[in-house]
Design an enzyme around this catalytic site. Structure first.
Site, PDB file in Angstrom:
ATOM      1  N   HIS A  34       0.843  -1.129  -0.048  1.00 10.79           N
ATOM      2  CA  HIS A  34       0.009   0.044   0.074  1.00 10.79           C
ATOM      3  C   HIS A  34       0.916   1.208   0.045  1.00 10.79           C
ATOM      4  CE1 HIS A  34      -3.647   2.079   0.885  1.00 10.79           C
ATOM      5  NE2 HIS A  34      -3.281   2.809   1.836  1.00 10.79           N
ATOM      6  N   ASP A  36       0.905   5.294   0.349  1.00 12.59           N
ATOM      7  CA  ASP A  36       0.088   6.299   0.375  1.00 12.59           C
ATOM      8  C   ASP A  36       0.885   7.864  -0.252  1.00 12.59           C
ATOM      9  OD1 ASP A  36      -2.030   5.582   2.336  1.00 12.59           O
ATOM     10  OD2 ASP A  36      -0.219   4.733   3.648  1.00 12.59           O
ATOM     11  N   MET A  38       0.272  11.608  -0.517  1.00 15.11           N
ATOM     12  CA  MET A  38      -0.258  12.951   0.292  1.00 15.11           C
ATOM     13  C   MET A  38       0.403  14.282  -0.347  1.00 15.11           C
ATOM     14  SD  MET A  38      -0.024  11.591   4.099  1.00 15.11           S
ATOM     15  CE  MET A  38      -0.523   9.713   4.621  1.00 15.11           C
ATOM     16  N   HIS A  67      -2.946   4.758  -2.820  1.00 15.41           N
ATOM     17  CA  HIS A  67      -3.937   5.493  -2.057  1.00 15.41           C
ATOM     18  C   HIS A  67      -3.688   6.850  -2.359  1.00 15.41           C
ATOM     19  CE1 HIS A  67      -6.022   6.424   2.079  1.00 15.41           C
ATOM     20  NE2 HIS A  67      -6.339   7.013   1.035  1.00 15.41           N
ATOM     21  N   MET A  69      -4.165  10.828  -1.641  1.00 17.11           N
ATOM     22  CA  MET A  69      -4.851  11.885  -0.979  1.00 17.11           C
ATOM     23  C   MET A  69      -4.179  12.915  -1.362  1.00 17.11           C
ATOM     24  SD  MET A  69      -4.011   9.584   2.620  1.00 17.11           S
ATOM     25  CE  MET A  69      -3.067   8.551   1.692  1.00 17.11           C
ATOM     26  N   MET A 138     -12.057   4.504   5.484  1.00 20.70           N
ATOM     27  CA  MET A 138     -11.078   5.061   6.487  1.00 20.70           C
ATOM     28  C   MET A 138     -11.373   5.031   7.697  1.00 20.70           C
ATOM     29  SD  MET A 138      -8.480   5.875   4.423  1.00 20.70           S
ATOM     30  CE  MET A 138      -7.320   6.556   5.764  1.00 20.70           C
ATOM     31  N   ASP A 176      -8.354   0.969   6.393  1.00 17.12           N
ATOM     32  CA  ASP A 176      -7.047   1.539   6.374  1.00 17.12           C
ATOM     33  C   ASP A 176      -7.088   2.492   7.575  1.00 17.12           C
ATOM     34  OD1 ASP A 176      -4.426   3.078   5.980  1.00 17.12           O
ATOM     35  OD2 ASP A 176      -5.360   3.723   4.219  1.00 17.12           O
TER      36      ASP A 176
HETATM   37  C1  DX5 Z   1      -3.170   7.221   6.616  1.00 17.12           C
HETATM   38  C2  DX5 Z   1      -2.786   6.271   5.500  1.00 17.12           C
HETATM   39  C3  DX5 Z   1      -2.695   4.803   5.993  1.00 17.12           C
HETATM   40  C4  DX5 Z   1      -1.564   4.827   7.124  1.00 17.12           C
HETATM   41  C5  DX5 Z   1      -2.032   3.682   8.067  1.00 17.12           C
HETATM   42  O1  DX5 Z   1      -3.794   8.410   6.137  1.00 17.12           O
HETATM   43  O2  DX5 Z   1      -3.698   6.342   4.549  1.00 17.12           O
HETATM   44  O3  DX5 Z   1      -2.354   4.096   4.998  1.00 17.12           O
HETATM   45  O4  DX5 Z   1      -0.211   4.392   6.744  1.00 17.12           O
HETATM   46  O5  DX5 Z   1      -1.211   3.630   9.096  1.00 17.12           O
HETATM   47  P1  DX5 Z   1      -1.195   2.705  10.232  1.00 17.12           P
HETATM   48  O6  DX5 Z   1      -1.642   1.402   9.897  1.00 17.12           O
HETATM   49  O7  DX5 Z   1      -0.225   2.802  11.247  1.00 17.12           O
HETATM   50  O8  DX5 Z   1      -2.712   3.262  10.837  1.00 17.12           O
HETATM   51 ZN    ZN Z   2      -3.555   4.566   3.044  1.00 16.95          ZN
END
Ligand code: DX5
Ligand code: ZN
Length: 220
Positions: A34, A36, A38, A67, A69, A138, A176
């Site tokens: 996965h 992320d 951002m 993912h 964001m 989420m 997630d």
């Molecule tokens: C948060 C991300 C997650 C994050 C989860 O915005 O989308 O994917 O990495 O992290 P944990 O598993 O540590 O809560």
């Molecule tokens: Zn994520």
């Protein structure tokens, strides 16, 4: 019971030895990676982009679960697909042309997912659920790893699971945020089948292999 899929969030990995962390997670039985993304606008934090996806592509054959964001995701979809993403999930919030975004992801030969923030109700999926392969619920507000699981999301998972069952659709529910050996089984019972885990894989004292085993072993 269908098999749970574990997607390791590299946001919590050690970037100085990302390859070693990914290989250990893969050998321990993680199913997807996965990523992320951002941008400091859609969420307050800044993380990684297509270059990291490309680097991951070179070192693993596991599906890369991206993912996004970010604001205006359409602008970057080609870049992520070219970098080797297999799945691209986009938020429903702040996207006035979500159908176009989903169609574009599919046209790039990636599997589209739709993401709902904790404050976004299940019914907002109504117009798009038939178009996506995955719904990401989420279980924290996005932006950071290591946050506490929001148990209020269980009801939403159940509601979406019913929606999917009524359509007889194979759409997967992913969760997630704050997924641990304690919270994973609760979301599984509600209908989730894909579990993103960052801190509970990469930041455990006993190491990645033990952590993956604990997550995988949490469903009996
Ligand atoms: C948060 C991300 C997650 C994050 C989860 O915005 O989308 O994917 O990495 O992290 P944990 O598993 O540590 O809560
Ligand atoms: Zn994520």
């Amino acid at each position: 019971m269908s098999t749970p899929i574990l997607s390791a969030s590299i946001l919590a990995a050690n970037f100085a030895h990302l390859e070693a962390d990914i290989h250990e997670a893969e050998q321990a039985g993680v199913d997807w990676i996965h990523v992320d993304v951002m941008d400091g606008h859609f969420v307050p934090n800044i993380s990684m982009g297509p270059l990291v996806v490309e680097a991951c592509r070179k070192i693993t054959a596991l599906p890369l679960d991206v993912h996004l964001m970010i604001e205006d995701p359409d602008q970057y979809l080609e870049d992520f697909a070219a970098a080797g993403a297999n799945r691209i999930s986009v938020h429903i919030e702040d996207n006035p042309n979500i159908h176009r975004t989903i169609q574009k992801i599919r046209s790039l030969n990636c599997l589209p997912g739709i993401v709902l923030n904790p404050g976004t109700p299940a019914w907002s999926l109504h117009e798009v659920i038939r178009m996506v392969d995955l719904v990401l619920v989420m279980t924290v507000n996005p932006g950071y790893g290591g946050q506490a699981f929001l148990s209020e999301m269980i009801e939403k998972i159940t509601e979406i699971q019913r929606m999917i069952a009524s359509l007889s659709s194979p759409t997967l529910i992913q969760v997630d945020g704050g997924i641990t050996p304690r919270t994973l089984p609760i979301t599984y019972t509600a209908g989730a089948r894909v579990f993103v885990a960052g801190n509970s894989i990469f930041k455990q004292g006993d190491g990645i292999t033990t952590a993956v085993r604990a997550l995988k072993g949490s469903i009996h």
